[in-house]
Design a protein around this motif. Sequence first.
Motif, PDB file in Angstrom:
ATOM      1  N   GLY A   1      20.397 -11.540  37.731  1.00 22.14           N
ATOM      2  CA  GLY A   1      19.285 -12.382  37.326  1.00 22.14           C
ATOM      3  C   GLY A   1      18.238 -12.553  38.399  1.00 22.14           C
ATOM      4  N   GLY A   2      18.611 -12.340  39.650  1.00 21.41           N
ATOM      5  CA  GLY A   2      17.649 -12.461  40.735  1.00 21.41           C
ATOM      6  C   GLY A   2      16.955 -11.166  41.075  1.00 21.41           C
ATOM      7  N   MET A   3      17.587 -10.031  40.753  1.00 16.55           N
ATOM      8  CA  MET A   3      17.073  -8.745  41.224  1.00 16.55           C
ATOM      9  C   MET A   3      16.643  -7.774  40.122  1.00 16.55           C
ATOM     10  N   ARG A   4      17.136  -7.963  38.912  1.00 16.01           N
ATOM     11  CA  ARG A   4      16.778  -7.010  37.851  1.00 16.01           C
ATOM     12  C   ARG A   4      15.516  -7.480  37.145  1.00 16.01           C
ATOM     13  N   GLU A   5      14.530  -6.599  37.062  1.00 12.63           N
ATOM     14  CA  GLU A   5      13.246  -6.950  36.448  1.00 12.63           C
ATOM     15  C   GLU A   5      12.867  -5.925  35.382  1.00 12.63           C
ATOM     16  N   PRO A   6      11.905  -6.285  34.535  1.00 14.66           N
ATOM     17  CA  PRO A   6      11.412  -5.298  33.569  1.00 14.66           C
ATOM     18  C   PRO A   6      10.684  -4.169  34.280  1.00 14.66           C
ATOM     19  N   GLY A   7      10.764  -2.990  33.738  1.00 20.95           N
ATOM     20  CA  GLY A   7      10.029  -1.843  34.266  1.00 20.95           C
ATOM     21  C   GLY A   7       9.447  -1.065  33.100  1.00 20.95           C
ATOM     22  N   ILE A   8       8.139  -1.133  32.919  1.00 19.88           N
ATOM     23  CA  ILE A   8       7.476  -0.498  31.776  1.00 19.88           C
ATOM     24  C   ILE A   8       6.427   0.477  32.290  1.00 19.88           C
ATOM     25  N   ALA A   9       6.603   1.752  31.990  1.00 19.55           N
ATOM     26  CA  ALA A   9       5.650   2.791  32.383  1.00 19.55           C
ATOM     27  C   ALA A   9       4.786   3.177  31.181  1.00 19.55           C
ATOM     28  N   TRP A  10       3.487   3.339  31.411  1.00 26.08           N
ATOM     29  CA  TRP A  10       2.522   3.625  30.329  1.00 26.08           C
ATOM     30  C   TRP A  10       1.586   4.731  30.785  1.00 26.08           C
ATOM     31  N   TRP A  11       1.573   5.815  30.028  1.00 25.22           N
ATOM     32  CA  TRP A  11       0.679   6.936  30.337  1.00 25.22           C
ATOM     33  C   TRP A  11       0.564   7.794  29.074  1.00 25.22           C
ATOM     34  N   PRO A  12      -0.356   7.458  28.173  1.00 24.00           N
ATOM     35  CA  PRO A  12      -0.503   8.193  26.906  1.00 24.00           C
ATOM     36  C   PRO A  12      -0.674   9.694  27.141  1.00 24.00           C
ATOM     37  N   GLY A  13       0.093  10.462  26.401  1.00 22.71           N
ATOM     38  CA  GLY A  13       0.005  11.911  26.517  1.00 22.71           C
ATOM     39  C   GLY A  13       0.952  12.497  27.537  1.00 22.71           C
ATOM     40  N   SER A  14       1.486  11.650  28.423  1.00 22.13           N
ATOM     41  CA  SER A  14       2.402  12.132  29.458  1.00 22.13           C
ATOM     42  C   SER A  14       3.770  11.486  29.361  1.00 22.13           C
ATOM     43  N   ILE A  15       3.813  10.190  29.065  1.00 21.88           N
ATOM     44  CA  ILE A  15       5.084   9.480  28.883  1.00 21.88           C
ATOM     45  C   ILE A  15       5.180   9.076  27.414  1.00 21.88           C
ATOM     46  N   PRO A  16       6.104   9.657  26.656  1.00 21.50           N
ATOM     47  CA  PRO A  16       6.205   9.357  25.219  1.00 21.50           C
ATOM     48  C   PRO A  16       6.466   7.871  24.968  1.00 21.50           C
ATOM     49  N   ALA A  17       5.718   7.286  24.056  1.00 19.16           N
ATOM     50  CA  ALA A  17       5.874   5.865  23.735  1.00 19.16           C
ATOM     51  C   ALA A  17       7.247   5.589  23.133  1.00 19.16           C
ATOM     52  N   GLY A  18       7.815   4.443  23.474  1.00 19.53           N
ATOM     53  CA  GLY A  18       9.075   4.020  22.883  1.00 19.53           C
ATOM     54  C   GLY A  18      10.317   4.650  23.466  1.00 19.53           C
ATOM     55  N   THR A  19      10.172   5.473  24.492  1.00 20.40           N
ATOM     56  CA  THR A  19      11.345   6.105  25.084  1.00 20.40           C
ATOM     57  C   THR A  19      11.962   5.183  26.137  1.00 20.40           C
ATOM     58  N   ILE A  20      13.248   5.377  26.379  1.00 25.22           N
ATOM     59  CA  ILE A  20      13.991   4.566  27.349  1.00 25.22           C
ATOM     60  C   ILE A  20      14.718   5.496  28.305  1.00 25.22           C
ATOM     61  N   THR A  21      14.632   5.190  29.583  1.00 25.83           N
ATOM     62  CA  THR A  21      15.415   5.927  30.577  1.00 25.83           C
ATOM     63  C   THR A  21      16.400   4.972  31.232  1.00 25.83           C
ATOM     64  N   HIS A  22      17.575   5.462  31.542  1.00 25.46           N
ATOM     65  CA  HIS A  22      18.588   4.670  32.222  1.00 25.46           C
ATOM     66  C   HIS A  22      18.569   4.924  33.732  1.00 25.46           C
ATOM     67  N   GLN A  23      17.467   5.457  34.202  1.00 28.00           N
ATOM     68  CA  GLN A  23      17.311   5.707  35.625  1.00 28.00           C
ATOM     69  C   GLN A  23      17.256   4.396  36.409  1.00 28.00           C
ATOM     70  N   LEU A  24      18.026   4.308  37.496  1.00 29.39           N
ATOM     71  CA  LEU A  24      17.949   3.173  38.397  1.00 29.39           C
ATOM     72  C   LEU A  24      16.739   3.349  39.314  1.00 29.39           C
ATOM     73  N   GLY A  25      15.951   2.301  39.438  1.00 24.30           N
ATOM     74  CA  GLY A  25      14.774   2.381  40.290  1.00 24.30           C
ATOM     75  C   GLY A  25      14.493   1.047  40.945  1.00 24.30           C
ATOM     76  N   ASN A  26      13.612   1.064  41.938  1.00 24.48           N
ATOM     77  CA  ASN A  26      13.165  -0.179  42.551  1.00 24.48           C
ATOM     78  C   ASN A  26      11.674  -0.075  42.863  1.00 24.48           C
ATOM     79  N   ILE A  27      11.078  -1.182  43.245  1.00 25.28           N
ATOM     80  CA  ILE A  27       9.625  -1.210  43.440  1.00 25.28           C
ATOM     81  C   ILE A  27       9.186  -0.247  44.540  1.00 25.28           C
ATOM     82  N   MET A  28      10.026  -0.005  45.544  1.00 25.20           N
ATOM     83  CA  MET A  28       9.653   0.935  46.608  1.00 25.20           C
ATOM     84  C   MET A  28       9.439   2.345  46.064  1.00 25.20           C
ATOM     85  N   ASP A  29      10.079   2.657  44.935  1.00 29.86           N
ATOM     86  CA  ASP A  29       9.902   3.982  44.335  1.00 29.86           C
ATOM     87  C   ASP A  29       8.473   4.200  43.837  1.00 29.86           C
TER      88      ASP A  29
END
Length: 337
Positions: free
Chosen positions: A130-158
């Motif tokens: 609850g302290g460290m997990r945040e929403p991560g939403i990527a938006w790029w029409p034509g490059s990132i398909p809308a509505g897709t989900i990745t289970h990739q672990l990431g952080n803000i430094m990435d």
Amino acid sequence: KQWYQRRVPITAGDGLSNVSQIFLQEGLSFIEKVHSDGNPFFLYWTPDATHGPNYASPMFLEKSIRGRYGDAVMEMDYCVGKILQKLKELGIDKNTFVFFTSDNGAATYRGSAGGDNGPFLCGKETTYEGGMREPGIAWWPGSIPAGTITHQLGNIMDLFTTSLTLAGVKPPQDRIIDGIDLSPVLLDQSVPVIDRPIWYYRGNEMMAVRVGAYKAHYWMWTEFGQDPLKFTFCRGQYISNVTVHDQIDHTDKPILFNVNRDPGEKYIIAFKSKEYKAAMEIIDPIVKEHKVNLVPGVPSLNYCDVAVQNWAPPGCEDLDYCLPVPDSNPKLCVWPH
């Protein structure tokens, strides 16, 4: 460079303020200006109305059923939508990478004014989910398909490394870069997730690490206090041997959770189980290598000095609001981690 400094009131009594709308207009004006000049741009847009004190403009104040915090969230949603709309109007939406996230989980100690972390344990200032997990939403029409989900672990430094890659710029080679490039998994859903650990630090102490589905707590600590049933950072979430007031060292036998099936970190995996032994056989070498190769940085806030605060920022003369700078008196900061 352009400097902006304004005296903008926030009425503490009723939470009325136009700060979010000012932030929005500054962002939109910046996008229009750099686009008209034919230049690429980087916009770091950080509204703070959902941080205390909560506030909203007349258009949103008292409009949600979630109180002033809900009003602030509604206005933030509106502002993000306006920024995306501007990119579309200028015809640059298909050439612009947008990422929405937060720097920490909800501040549960603020009660209804601090948000809700749903199923995750505790909140801001802890190293539980609850302290460290945040929403991560990527938006790029034509490059990132809308509505897709990745289970990739990431952080803000990435985002640093990923943004440089998308801009065709190589990361600096004269220092260690902690973030990795997430663009392969963002742009191609067929690419397997990148196998990498996520580190949970509190001050200089490595509290936990996540590898795949497993999260191992090497230290447990929730907050200061004596009442064993009162946890303001974990409101209503007392879990025996997990939410603790004292700093508990578990480095000899870390507390392990499978946060895929147990995102609330409620069910400790038994030390003698085959699952625990198999997971720790993978995690322990990763932690040892991390600690051996870690090169600690020097914190920017290692020394505290009130003189370095922004008492007289550029532009204050125009507002006749330049404050006197106090005498410098640097001293080692105390961070009770």
